[in-house]
Write an enzyme that holds these catalytic residues in place. Structure first.
Site, mmCIF file in Angstrom:
data_model
loop_
_atom_site.group_PDB
_atom_site.id
_atom_site.type_symbol
_atom_site.label_atom_id
_atom_site.label_comp_id
_atom_site.label_asym_id
_atom_site.label_seq_id
_atom_site.Cartn_x
_atom_site.Cartn_y
_atom_site.Cartn_z
ATOM 1 N N THR A 51 105.003 97.490 99.386
ATOM 2 C CA THR A 51 104.911 95.894 99.347
ATOM 3 C C THR A 51 105.540 95.397 97.691
ATOM 4 O OG1 THR A 51 102.802 95.544 98.901
ATOM 5 C CG2 THR A 51 103.320 95.251 101.064
ATOM 6 N N GLY A 52 105.950 94.366 97.698
ATOM 7 C CA GLY A 52 105.969 93.592 96.298
ATOM 8 C C GLY A 52 107.115 94.488 95.315
ATOM 9 N N LEU A 139 100.777 99.706 91.312
ATOM 10 C CA LEU A 139 99.526 99.632 92.186
ATOM 11 C C LEU A 139 98.915 98.172 91.784
ATOM 12 C CD1 LEU A 139 97.176 102.776 92.068
ATOM 13 C CD2 LEU A 139 98.989 102.003 93.982
ATOM 14 N N TYR A 225 102.523 91.577 83.563
ATOM 15 C CA TYR A 225 103.128 90.083 83.322
ATOM 16 C C TYR A 225 102.437 89.330 82.188
ATOM 17 C CZ TYR A 225 103.497 85.199 84.892
ATOM 18 O OH TYR A 225 103.902 83.897 84.825
ATOM 19 N N TYR A 235 95.020 84.441 83.029
ATOM 20 C CA TYR A 235 95.881 85.928 83.185
ATOM 21 C C TYR A 235 95.895 86.603 82.027
ATOM 22 C CZ TYR A 235 98.689 89.352 85.410
ATOM 23 O OH TYR A 235 99.289 90.377 85.652
#
Ligand code: NAD
Length: 396
Positions: A51-52, A139, A225, A235
């Site tokens: 995914t992603g 991951l 990120y 974050y």
């Protein structure tokens, strides 16, 4: 069975097999439309490939560079009368198309953190590929069973040092509210670093190198990120950010190791843009930021999803004779369009004005929901969602 989306908080508990395959096909078509990427890898291992960003990396490698790929992921398989997770169907969709195109594709469903998975993959590389020249580490996991101690570490998404209050959105119900999150304990910080930091990436590279299956001049890349200040407490300066600092520290060690094997070897961190993924939808505050960001970037024509990001990473940074364009900390920045001052200034102006009432007007919450459902195979053109669908598809 007729399969409909069933959203529970920030997950959708159903997924649509044909819809997931169509989502993969859209991404393949996009990569092909951008043309082939020269100087790309031949044999690629993607850890977190279902995914992603990991899935899109695999698609960019296969359909942009013509690479053979091995994918590692942790998904619930389908059964006769039980749906598998979206990543299960995505991987089947990808593998069918890759093989149709004459490309080798092999899948490993299980725990990437375990020693067993590492040795199974290494054996397969020896048997089928000989060596690999790109390892993508993508991951995103809420927990990790430590391979040496058996301890289960659980990651948390919390601020560090201070209590954090900000607005957040319940993306399913469209309700904007204030959220207050207490700071993480020392144990929670250490656990999050154990799950999302660089230890496992380094173990993978050490294991691959120890087995002699890294091609000379191999590249490895992991994703991070940074984002705007409004999200930093949760974050960049929060538990996940500390884990990403650990990932960067591992990157420096891995880079030195790869360069010691061959001067062209390299380990890189790519800072990617914020986008809807199964991982990001679980982070408080971030989905509201993404909804605002999508509104601004769609309006100015710079909007990108996972596949646009990964195609650009491969074609305009890593390969094609491109310049890596590293930042002052030595990272690849593919979040460049998100971080443009005009985008961030506009986002910062919208942020304090968003309420439940004006959510649809000021943000792209509608687009967020569409993207979210697409991750589970819903809302794809050409799929008859009223038709019976076969839930069970064995892995290819
Ligand atoms: P995702 O949830 O879409 O994908 C995670 C992948 O990891 C899946 O393939 C899943 O099967 C696999 N996985 C999870 N646990 C596993 C395990 N124990 N063993 C094997 N496979 C396992 O996540 P994503 O958003 O694509 O994130 C990938 C990376 O990109 C992360 O490092 C994330 O921090 C980073 N990133 C995400 C964003 C964003 O906005 N989504 C932005 C920048 C960077």
């Amino acid at each position: 069975m007729v399969i409909k989306p069933r959203v529970r908080g920030f997950v959708c508990v159903t997924s649509h097999p044909e819809g997931c395959a169509a989502h993969v096909q859209q991404q393949i078509d996009y990569v092909k439309s951008k043309g082939s990427i020269s100087g790309g890898p031949k044999n690629v291992l993607v850890i977190g490939s279902s995914t992603g960003f990991g899935l899109s990396s695999r698609i960019a490698a296969a359909f942009g560079c013509g690479a053979n790929t091995m994918g590692v992921f942790f998904e619930r398989p389908s059964e006769e009368d039980r749906l598998g997770t979206a990543g299960w169907y995505n991987s089947i969709g990808f593998t069918a198309k890759a093989r149709e195109a004459g490309l080798y594709a092999r899948n490993f469903n299980g725990d990437a953190f375990s020693n067993e998975m590492k040795s199974d993959v290494i054996q397969a590389i020896k048997d089928d590929m000989g060596s690999i020249d790109l390892v993508v580490y993508s991951l995103a996991s809420p927990r990790r069973t430590h391979p040496d101690t058996g301890t289960v570490h659980k990651s948390v998404l919390k601020p560090v040092g201070t209590t954090y209050s900000n607005r957040t959105v319940d993306t399913d119900r469209g309700i904007v509210s204030e959220i207050t999150i207490d700071p993480a304990s020392e144990a929670e910080i250490a656990d999050t670093v154990a799950v999302m930091g660089g230890d496992d990436w380094e173990r993978w590279i050490n294991a691959l190198d120890g087995a002699g299956v890294l091609a000379p001049g191999a590249t490895t890349v992991a994703y991070s990120y940074i984002g705007p200040e409004v999200t930093w407490d949760i974050y960049k300066n929060g538990t996940i950010g500390l884990a990403k600092n650990d990932l960067e520290a591992a990157c420096a060690r891995i880079d030195a190791k790869l360069k010691g094997i061959d001067a062209n070897g390299r380990a890189l961190i790519s800072v990617n843009k914020a986008l809807v993924s199964q991982a990001s939808s679980a982070i408080p505050v971030v989905p509201l930021y993404i909804s605002i960001l999508y509104k601004i970037m769609k309006a100015n024509g710079t909007h990108e999803g996972c596949i646009e990001q990964m195609q650009r990473l491969f074609a305009e940074r890593l390969y094609n004779g491109a310049d890596l364009q590293l930042d002052e900390a030595g990272r690849v920045r593919i979040d460049d369009l998100e971080m443009k001052p005009e985008v961030q200034t506009e986002g910062a102006a919208i942020w304090p004005r968003v309420t439940t009432e004006n959510l649809e007007e000021l943000t792209d919450i509608v687009g967020y929901r569409e993207e979210f459902l697409k991750m589970f195979g819903f809302g794809l053109p050409g799929i008859d969602y009223e038709a019976d669908s076969e839930p069970h598809h064995p892995m290819l």
